[in-house]
Design a protein around this motif. Structure first.
Motif, PDB file in Angstrom:
ATOM      1  N   ILE A   1       0.768  -1.132  -0.333  1.00 24.27           N
ATOM      2  CA  ILE A   1      -0.117   0.597  -0.093  1.00 24.27           C
ATOM      3  C   ILE A   1       0.322   1.000   0.125  1.00 24.27           C
ATOM      4  O   ILE A   1       0.540   1.838  -0.643  1.00 24.27           O
ATOM      5  N   ARG A   2       1.299   1.052   0.867  1.00 23.68           N
ATOM      6  CA  ARG A   2       2.999   2.412   0.665  1.00 23.68           C
ATOM      7  C   ARG A   2       3.511   2.616  -0.611  1.00 23.68           C
ATOM      8  O   ARG A   2       3.525   3.909  -0.906  1.00 23.68           O
TER       9      ARG A   2
ATOM     10  N   LEU B   1       3.473   6.265  -2.824  1.00 16.14           N
ATOM     11  CA  LEU B   1       4.824   6.473  -3.381  1.00 16.14           C
ATOM     12  C   LEU B   1       4.204   6.925  -4.715  1.00 16.14           C
ATOM     13  O   LEU B   1       4.413   7.742  -4.775  1.00 16.14           O
ATOM     14  N   ALA B   2       3.916   6.180  -5.089  1.00 14.38           N
ATOM     15  CA  ALA B   2       3.779   6.223  -7.009  1.00 14.38           C
ATOM     16  C   ALA B   2       3.116   6.999  -7.372  1.00 14.38           C
ATOM     17  O   ALA B   2       3.486   7.788  -8.230  1.00 14.38           O
TER      18      ALA B   2
ATOM     19  N   PHE C   1      -2.509  17.438  -1.693  1.00 18.84           N
ATOM     20  CA  PHE C   1      -2.133  15.931  -1.657  1.00 18.84           C
ATOM     21  C   PHE C   1      -0.672  15.305  -1.814  1.00 18.84           C
ATOM     22  O   PHE C   1      -0.605  14.180  -0.797  1.00 18.84           O
ATOM     23  N   ARG C   2       0.126  15.644  -2.333  1.00 18.59           N
ATOM     24  CA  ARG C   2       1.264  15.320  -2.523  1.00 18.59           C
ATOM     25  C   ARG C   2       2.173  14.995  -1.063  1.00 18.59           C
ATOM     26  O   ARG C   2       2.434  14.469  -0.359  1.00 18.59           O
ATOM     27  N   ALA C   3       2.208  16.000  -0.426  1.00 16.39           N
ATOM     28  CA  ALA C   3       2.972  16.520   1.382  1.00 16.39           C
ATOM     29  C   ALA C   3       1.638  15.795   2.349  1.00 16.39           C
ATOM     30  O   ALA C   3       2.344  14.720   2.497  1.00 16.39           O
ATOM     31  N   TYR C   4       0.330  15.503   2.182  1.00 18.42           N
ATOM     32  CA  TYR C   4      -0.503  14.489   2.634  1.00 18.42           C
ATOM     33  C   TYR C   4      -0.181  13.073   2.502  1.00 18.42           C
ATOM     34  O   TYR C   4       0.274  12.511   3.396  1.00 18.42           O
ATOM     35  N   LEU C   5      -0.086  12.975   1.520  1.00 18.31           N
ATOM     36  CA  LEU C   5       0.697  11.679   1.098  1.00 18.31           C
ATOM     37  C   LEU C   5       2.100  11.531   1.250  1.00 18.31           C
ATOM     38  O   LEU C   5       2.492   9.506   2.036  1.00 18.31           O
ATOM     39  N   GLY C   6       2.888  12.054   1.569  1.00 22.47           N
ATOM     40  CA  GLY C   6       4.423  11.954   2.001  1.00 22.47           C
ATOM     41  C   GLY C   6       4.440  11.395   3.703  1.00 22.47           C
ATOM     42  O   GLY C   6       5.062  10.608   3.667  1.00 22.47           O
TER      43      GLY C   6
ATOM     44  N   GLY D   1       2.005   9.471  -5.366  1.00 17.14           N
ATOM     45  CA  GLY D   1       2.412  10.665  -5.135  1.00 17.14           C
ATOM     46  C   GLY D   1       3.790  11.777  -6.072  1.00 17.14           C
ATOM     47  O   GLY D   1       3.537  12.236  -6.417  1.00 17.14           O
ATOM     48  N   LEU D   2       4.353  10.324  -6.996  1.00 15.80           N
ATOM     49  CA  LEU D   2       4.962  10.779  -7.991  1.00 15.80           C
ATOM     50  C   LEU D   2       4.230  11.622  -9.080  1.00 15.80           C
ATOM     51  O   LEU D   2       5.838  11.707  -9.897  1.00 15.80           O
ATOM     52  N   LEU D   3       3.720  10.934  -9.657  1.00 12.31           N
ATOM     53  CA  LEU D   3       2.809  11.935 -10.256  1.00 12.31           C
ATOM     54  C   LEU D   3       2.225  13.912 -10.476  1.00 12.31           C
ATOM     55  O   LEU D   3       3.895  13.991  -9.613  1.00 12.31           O
ATOM     56  N   SER D   4       2.911  14.641 -11.579  1.00 11.25           N
ATOM     57  CA  SER D   4       2.504  15.829 -11.278  1.00 11.25           C
ATOM     58  C   SER D   4       1.372  16.728 -11.190  1.00 11.25           C
ATOM     59  O   SER D   4       0.277  16.159 -11.509  1.00 11.25           O
ATOM     60  N   TRP D   5       1.952  17.134  -9.875  1.00 13.87           N
ATOM     61  CA  TRP D   5       1.059  18.068  -9.022  1.00 13.87           C
ATOM     62  C   TRP D   5       0.968  19.546  -9.372  1.00 13.87           C
ATOM     63  O   TRP D   5       1.752  19.860  -9.221  1.00 13.87           O
ATOM     64  N   GLU D   6       0.258  19.624 -10.307  1.00 11.73           N
ATOM     65  CA  GLU D   6       0.163  21.140 -10.237  1.00 11.73           C
ATOM     66  C   GLU D   6      -0.050  22.386  -9.721  1.00 11.73           C
ATOM     67  O   GLU D   6       0.148  23.167  -9.601  1.00 11.73           O
TER      68      GLU D   6
END
Length: 86
Positions: free
Chosen positions: A22-23, A27-28, A42-47, A30-35
């Motif tokens: 799941i982790r 992480l994958a 959301f990326r920070a939350y996932l991290g 979170g690697l998507l481009s979030w502009e």
């Protein structure tokens, strides 16, 4: 009893592996481009969640390792009891 303890250790390892999967998936994502700002949040939350999952996986693996050691001690004690005719 030692086999029961060993089975618990195996279940903990299984759960740790599932959480690790799941982790990795999170992480994958979170690697998507979030502009957008929301995407960055959301990326920070996932991290943060991935960090927590990683710590949980480590704790489960430590518990499984400790249970495995305990199972070996119980197995040795069972063998000594059998050897003593108890």
């Amino acid at each position: 009893m030692s086999s029961e303890v060993a089975a618990m250790a195996a279940r903990l390892r299984l759960h740790a592996g599932q959480l690790e999967d799941i982790r990795r998936h999170a992480l994958a994502v979170g690697l998507l481009s979030w502009e957008s700002p929301a995407g960055a949040n959301f990326r920070a939350y996932l991290g943060e969640r991935c960090g927590e999952l990683g710590r949980t996986v480590d704790l489960l693996e430590d518990a499984a390792r400790d249970l495995g050691a305990f199972a070996r001690l119980v197995r040795d004690a069972e063998a000594r009891q059998r050897g003593a005719g108890l």
